[in-house]
Design a protein around this motif. Structure first.
Motif, mmCIF file in Angstrom:
data_model
loop_
_atom_site.group_PDB
_atom_site.id
_atom_site.type_symbol
_atom_site.label_atom_id
_atom_site.label_comp_id
_atom_site.label_asym_id
_atom_site.label_seq_id
_atom_site.Cartn_x
_atom_site.Cartn_y
_atom_site.Cartn_z
ATOM 1 N N PRO A 3 -50.688 2.477 30.117
ATOM 2 C CA PRO A 3 -50.826 2.807 31.323
ATOM 3 C C PRO A 3 -50.337 2.121 32.590
ATOM 4 O O PRO A 3 -49.826 2.038 33.548
ATOM 5 N N GLU A 4 -50.951 0.681 32.215
ATOM 6 C CA GLU A 4 -50.721 -0.348 33.304
ATOM 7 C C GLU A 4 -49.197 -0.812 33.351
ATOM 8 O O GLU A 4 -48.877 -1.559 34.052
ATOM 9 N N ASP A 5 -48.702 -0.901 32.238
ATOM 10 C CA ASP A 5 -47.249 -1.408 32.037
ATOM 11 C C ASP A 5 -46.261 -0.470 32.696
ATOM 12 O O ASP A 5 -46.593 0.467 33.048
ATOM 13 N N SER A 6 -45.211 -1.229 33.187
ATOM 14 C CA SER A 6 -44.111 -0.613 34.004
ATOM 15 C C SER A 6 -43.551 0.583 33.045
ATOM 16 O O SER A 6 -43.281 0.484 31.726
ATOM 17 N N GLN A 7 -43.346 1.728 33.834
ATOM 18 C CA GLN A 7 -43.034 2.968 33.325
ATOM 19 C C GLN A 7 -41.525 3.334 33.310
ATOM 20 O O GLN A 7 -41.071 4.199 32.912
ATOM 21 N N GLY A 8 -40.701 2.103 33.855
ATOM 22 C CA GLY A 8 -39.430 2.258 34.065
ATOM 23 C C GLY A 8 -38.405 2.773 32.912
ATOM 24 O O GLY A 8 -37.550 3.589 33.093
ATOM 25 N N ALA A 9 -38.694 2.531 31.824
ATOM 26 C CA ALA A 9 -37.957 2.692 30.546
ATOM 27 C C ALA A 9 -38.126 4.270 30.277
ATOM 28 O O ALA A 9 -37.309 4.872 29.999
ATOM 29 N N VAL A 10 -39.495 4.583 30.394
ATOM 30 C CA VAL A 10 -39.589 6.036 30.430
ATOM 31 C C VAL A 10 -39.097 6.954 31.458
ATOM 32 O O VAL A 10 -38.274 7.940 31.017
ATOM 33 N N VAL A 11 -39.160 6.493 32.531
ATOM 34 C CA VAL A 11 -38.574 7.398 33.510
ATOM 35 C C VAL A 11 -37.052 7.263 33.327
ATOM 36 O O VAL A 11 -36.393 8.439 33.651
ATOM 37 N N GLN A 12 -36.307 6.329 33.106
ATOM 38 C CA GLN A 12 -34.856 6.447 32.712
ATOM 39 C C GLN A 12 -34.446 7.211 31.885
ATOM 40 O O GLN A 12 -33.534 8.037 31.957
#
Length: 142
Positions: A3-12
């Motif tokens: 959860p602390e990691d960047s969620q950018g790839a998931v959002v894309q």
């Protein structure tokens, strides 16, 4: 992914899947926690760009309930992440989507208040009624 990691790839990946559904005019549900108006605007803006009707189901519970449910998850979210989300929290405005519904829960998770809003649809001149569900959801329908 932590959860602390960047969620950018998931959002894309989620946005691309949403675009596929929108291009085919297929109804879908985007189930996500969007604590701020700015975050909700990204998902809603994408749907609106394709001319889709949108709805928000806002579910609220006491902080103790939220933290208890989090601890009971297989993969819980760290408290500092929840603290940041709660700090950003904004209740959705009825103007953010074609339909906004509100569910408020007590300490036991029982719904103690349920309300829906209707917004005049400028393009059709008609009102839409919603249905209840569980979770924080943004849905888009052509």
């Amino acid at each position: 992914m932590a959860p602390e990691d960047s969620q950018g790839a998931v959002v894309q990946a989620a946005k691309e899947l949403a675009r596929e559904h929108l291009r085919r005019q297929q109804p879908f549900i985007w189930n996500a926690t969007h604590p701020s108006r700015r975050m909700r605007a990204r998902a809603l803006g994408l749907a609106h760009a394709y001319g889709a009707r949108t709805g928000i189901l806002y579910v609220e519970g006491p902080e103790t309930l939220i933290r208890r449910r989090n601890r009971e998850r297989d993969r819980s979210v760290p408290d500092p992440v929840i603290d940041r989300m709660l700090h950003k929290w904004e209740v959705p405005s009825p103007l953010e989507a074609h339909e906004v519904r509100y569910l408020v829960q007590d300490e036991g998770g029982r719904v103690i208040e349920h309300a829906g809003t209707l917004r005049q649809d400028e393009s059709e001149g008609s009102h839409q009624r919603g249905t209840g569900a569980a979770g924080r959801i943004v849905s888009a329908r052509p």
